[in-house]
Design a protein around this motif. Sequence first.
Motif, PDB file in Angstrom:
ATOM      1  N   SER A  89       0.849  -1.187   0.000  1.00 58.17           N
ATOM      2  CA  SER A  89       0.000   0.000   0.000  1.00 58.17           C
ATOM      3  C   SER A  89       0.887   1.239   0.000  1.00 58.17           C
ATOM      4  CB  SER A  89      -0.929   0.014   1.218  1.00 58.17           C
ATOM      5  OG  SER A  89      -0.195   0.192   2.409  1.00 58.17           O
ATOM      6  N   PHE A  90       0.377   2.287  -0.643  1.00 52.23           N
ATOM      7  CA  PHE A  90       1.141   3.532  -0.750  1.00 52.23           C
ATOM      8  C   PHE A  90       0.211   4.691  -0.444  1.00 52.23           C
ATOM      9  CE2 PHE A  90       2.295   7.154  -3.547  1.00 52.23           C
ATOM     10  CZ  PHE A  90       3.464   7.530  -2.904  1.00 52.23           C
ATOM     11  N   ASP A  91       0.615   5.512   0.508  1.00 53.55           N
ATOM     12  CA  ASP A  91      -0.133   6.725   0.839  1.00 53.55           C
ATOM     13  C   ASP A  91       0.467   7.869   0.042  1.00 53.55           C
ATOM     14  OD1 ASP A  91      -1.034   9.137   1.997  1.00 53.55           O
ATOM     15  OD2 ASP A  91      -1.436   8.133   3.891  1.00 53.55           O
ATOM     16  N   PRO A  92      -0.249   8.415  -0.942  1.00 55.70           N
ATOM     17  CA  PRO A  92       0.331   9.454  -1.791  1.00 55.70           C
ATOM     18  C   PRO A  92       0.583  10.768  -1.061  1.00 55.70           C
ATOM     19  CG  PRO A  92      -1.984   9.152  -2.308  1.00 55.70           C
ATOM     20  CD  PRO A  92      -1.619   8.071  -1.341  1.00 55.70           C
ATOM     21  N   VAL A  93      -0.014  10.957   0.118  1.00 53.20           N
ATOM     22  CA  VAL A  93       0.197  12.180   0.886  1.00 53.20           C
ATOM     23  C   VAL A  93       1.468  12.086   1.731  1.00 53.20           C
ATOM     24  CG1 VAL A  93      -0.764  13.708   2.652  1.00 53.20           C
ATOM     25  CG2 VAL A  93      -2.272  12.680   0.931  1.00 53.20           C
ATOM     26  N   THR A  94       1.597  10.984   2.482  1.00 49.04           N
ATOM     27  CA  THR A  94       2.745  10.838   3.383  1.00 49.04           C
ATOM     28  C   THR A  94       3.910  10.090   2.741  1.00 49.04           C
ATOM     29  OG1 THR A  94       1.987   8.729   4.299  1.00 49.04           O
ATOM     30  CG2 THR A  94       1.137  10.763   5.318  1.00 49.04           C
ATOM     31  N   GLY A  95       3.630   9.363   1.678  1.00 48.27           N
ATOM     32  CA  GLY A  95       4.658   8.533   1.063  1.00 48.27           C
ATOM     33  C   GLY A  95       4.889   7.220   1.796  1.00 48.27           C
ATOM     34  N   GLU A  96       4.089   6.934   2.825  1.00 49.66           N
ATOM     35  CA  GLU A  96       4.260   5.704   3.602  1.00 49.66           C
ATOM     36  C   GLU A  96       3.909   4.482   2.765  1.00 49.66           C
ATOM     37  OE1 GLU A  96       2.763   3.654   7.789  1.00 49.66           O
ATOM     38  OE2 GLU A  96       1.864   5.545   7.115  1.00 49.66           O
ATOM     39  N   LYS A  97       4.719   3.445   2.891  1.00 46.17           N
ATOM     40  CA  LYS A  97       4.512   2.183   2.185  1.00 46.17           C
ATOM     41  C   LYS A  97       4.385   1.064   3.209  1.00 46.17           C
ATOM     42  CE  LYS A  97       7.564   3.953  -1.406  1.00 46.17           C
ATOM     43  NZ  LYS A  97       7.990   5.141  -0.621  1.00 46.17           N
ATOM     44  N   THR A  98       3.372   0.216   3.014  1.00 43.05           N
ATOM     45  CA  THR A  98       3.117  -0.872   3.954  1.00 43.05           C
ATOM     46  C   THR A  98       2.854  -2.159   3.181  1.00 43.05           C
ATOM     47  OG1 THR A  98       2.083   0.710   5.470  1.00 43.05           O
ATOM     48  CG2 THR A  98       1.696  -1.641   5.884  1.00 43.05           C
ATOM     49  N   LEU A  99       3.561  -3.209   3.548  1.00 39.26           N
ATOM     50  CA  LEU A  99       3.364  -4.513   2.912  1.00 39.26           C
ATOM     51  C   LEU A  99       1.987  -5.055   3.285  1.00 39.26           C
ATOM     52  CD1 LEU A  99       5.322  -6.259   1.181  1.00 39.26           C
ATOM     53  CD2 LEU A  99       5.771  -7.584   3.252  1.00 39.26           C
ATOM     54  N   ARG A 100       1.210  -5.440   2.282  1.00 37.94           N
ATOM     55  CA  ARG A 100      -0.102  -6.032   2.535  1.00 37.94           C
ATOM     56  C   ARG A 100       0.042  -7.539   2.795  1.00 37.94           C
ATOM     57  NH1 ARG A 100      -2.277  -2.214  -1.774  1.00 37.94           N
ATOM     58  NH2 ARG A 100      -3.584  -0.788  -0.564  1.00 37.94           N
ATOM     59  N   PRO A 101      -0.916  -8.139   3.508  1.00 35.09           N
ATOM     60  CA  PRO A 101      -0.849  -9.592   3.749  1.00 35.09           C
ATOM     61  C   PRO A 101      -0.773 -10.406   2.458  1.00 35.09           C
ATOM     62  CG  PRO A 101      -2.451  -8.597   5.231  1.00 35.09           C
ATOM     63  CD  PRO A 101      -2.007  -7.505   4.274  1.00 35.09           C
ATOM     64  N   SER A 102      -1.414  -9.948   1.402  1.00 34.93           N
ATOM     65  CA  SER A 102      -1.383 -10.710   0.144  1.00 34.93           C
ATOM     66  C   SER A 102       0.020 -10.793  -0.445  1.00 34.93           C
ATOM     67  CB  SER A 102      -2.330 -10.081  -0.873  1.00 34.93           C
ATOM     68  OG  SER A 102      -1.980  -8.730  -1.128  1.00 34.93           O
ATOM     69  N   ALA A 103       0.910  -9.882  -0.055  1.00 41.61           N
ATOM     70  CA  ALA A 103       2.295  -9.965  -0.530  1.00 41.61           C
ATOM     71  C   ALA A 103       2.939 -11.265  -0.062  1.00 41.61           C
ATOM     72  CB  ALA A 103       3.096  -8.757  -0.057  1.00 41.61           C
ATOM     73  N   GLN A 104       2.564 -11.705   1.137  1.00 44.53           N
ATOM     74  CA  GLN A 104       3.091 -12.976   1.640  1.00 44.53           C
ATOM     75  C   GLN A 104       2.567 -14.145   0.817  1.00 44.53           C
ATOM     76  OE1 GLN A 104       5.403 -13.313   4.408  1.00 44.53           O
ATOM     77  NE2 GLN A 104       5.580 -15.195   3.214  1.00 44.53           N
ATOM     78  N   VAL A 105       1.310 -14.060   0.406  1.00 47.95           N
ATOM     79  CA  VAL A 105       0.755 -15.105  -0.463  1.00 47.95           C
ATOM     80  C   VAL A 105       1.563 -15.177  -1.752  1.00 47.95           C
ATOM     81  CG1 VAL A 105      -1.260 -15.841  -1.786  1.00 47.95           C
ATOM     82  CG2 VAL A 105      -1.561 -14.880   0.501  1.00 47.95           C
ATOM     83  N   PHE A 106       1.838 -14.005  -2.341  1.00 50.22           N
ATOM     84  CA  PHE A 106       2.610 -13.977  -3.589  1.00 50.22           C
ATOM     85  C   PHE A 106       4.006 -14.554  -3.361  1.00 50.22           C
ATOM     86  CE2 PHE A 106       4.952 -11.508  -6.970  1.00 50.22           C
ATOM     87  CZ  PHE A 106       4.437 -12.228  -8.025  1.00 50.22           C
ATOM     88  N   ARG A 107       4.614 -14.202  -2.240  1.00 46.65           N
ATOM     89  CA  ARG A 107       5.937 -14.745  -1.912  1.00 46.65           C
ATOM     90  C   ARG A 107       5.887 -16.264  -1.848  1.00 46.65           C
ATOM     91  NH1 ARG A 107       8.518 -16.612   2.643  1.00 46.65           N
ATOM     92  NH2 ARG A 107      10.745 -16.129   2.823  1.00 46.65           N
ATOM     93  N   ASP A 108       4.862 -16.797  -1.204  1.00 45.14           N
ATOM     94  CA  ASP A 108       4.747 -18.242  -1.062  1.00 45.14           C
ATOM     95  C   ASP A 108       4.517 -18.924  -2.409  1.00 45.14           C
ATOM     96  OD1 ASP A 108       5.081 -17.860   1.633  1.00 45.14           O
ATOM     97  OD2 ASP A 108       2.992 -18.261   2.172  1.00 45.14           O
ATOM     98  N   VAL A 109       3.719 -18.298  -3.265  1.00 47.07           N
ATOM     99  CA  VAL A 109       3.484 -18.863  -4.596  1.00 47.07           C
ATOM    100  C   VAL A 109       4.785 -18.889  -5.391  1.00 47.07           C
ATOM    101  CG1 VAL A 109       2.340 -18.439  -6.807  1.00 47.07           C
ATOM    102  CG2 VAL A 109       1.034 -18.272  -4.696  1.00 47.07           C
ATOM    103  N   VAL A 110       5.543 -17.787  -5.338  1.00 49.91           N
ATOM    104  CA  VAL A 110       6.831 -17.738  -6.047  1.00 49.91           C
ATOM    105  C   VAL A 110       7.782 -18.793  -5.477  1.00 49.91           C
ATOM    106  CG1 VAL A 110       8.882 -16.327  -6.458  1.00 49.91           C
ATOM    107  CG2 VAL A 110       6.608 -15.319  -6.708  1.00 49.91           C
ATOM    108  N   ALA A 111       7.811 -18.921  -4.147  1.00 47.83           N
ATOM    109  CA  ALA A 111       8.710 -19.893  -3.516  1.00 47.83           C
ATOM    110  C   ALA A 111       8.395 -21.308  -3.961  1.00 47.83           C
ATOM    111  CB  ALA A 111       8.611 -19.777  -1.995  1.00 47.83           C
ATOM    112  N   ARG A 112       7.104 -21.585  -4.152  1.00 45.23           N
ATOM    113  CA  ARG A 112       6.715 -22.942  -4.548  1.00 45.23           C
ATOM    114  C   ARG A 112       7.345 -23.339  -5.884  1.00 45.23           C
ATOM    115  NH1 ARG A 112       1.808 -26.505  -3.524  1.00 45.23           N
ATOM    116  NH2 ARG A 112       1.982 -28.016  -5.187  1.00 45.23           N
TER     117      ARG A 112
END
Length: 198
Positions: free
Chosen positions: A137-160
Amino acid sequence: RLTHTNDAAPASLDFVGLNYYSHFHVQVSPGAGHVPFRMVHLPREEALMTDMNFPVYPEGFYHALKRVGTLGKPVYVTENGIADARDDLRGLFLRRYVYAMSKAIEDGVDVRGYFHWTLMDNFEWDKGFNMKFGLVSFDPVTGEKTLRPSAQVFRDVVARFSPGYIPDQPPSAAPEDGGANILEDAGQEAPEHGYHAE
């Protein structure tokens, strides 16, 4: 159905890039003025819908891969993703679409790469920052970036699909099934949407 075929075109390509998100059910209605007809989008109440009002439809991804595979060139999935501000569908989307891609590969499509749309929430040319496609996630006002839970799903799929993957030792906290069905869980219940896979 409108089609056009240029038989010489495939020979000019090094690879085929496929952007695929979903499909639409449409009807043709009379147009006005210089437009002879228009396509009217028909939403499907039973479908699992993204924030863009697109149905989740991995079967169409499989068929699109099979169709471009007939060109006899390597295929790269150059865009595939979901607008999901709550991040409650993206994990399911990833599992279903990557599973569909794996079936296309099993059926002979020469898929060389997959690029998820997108790493980080982006500015969509006609939607601004309203649609949230990012694994981050990206906040266009603050510039804050936060990893979403689905990123872990993608990581696991790639790892497989990476060298050294051990099914009994998934790279992150194991789901209830022990991680054995990370791609095969296409039938799992979708959260809060009242939809079940066929």
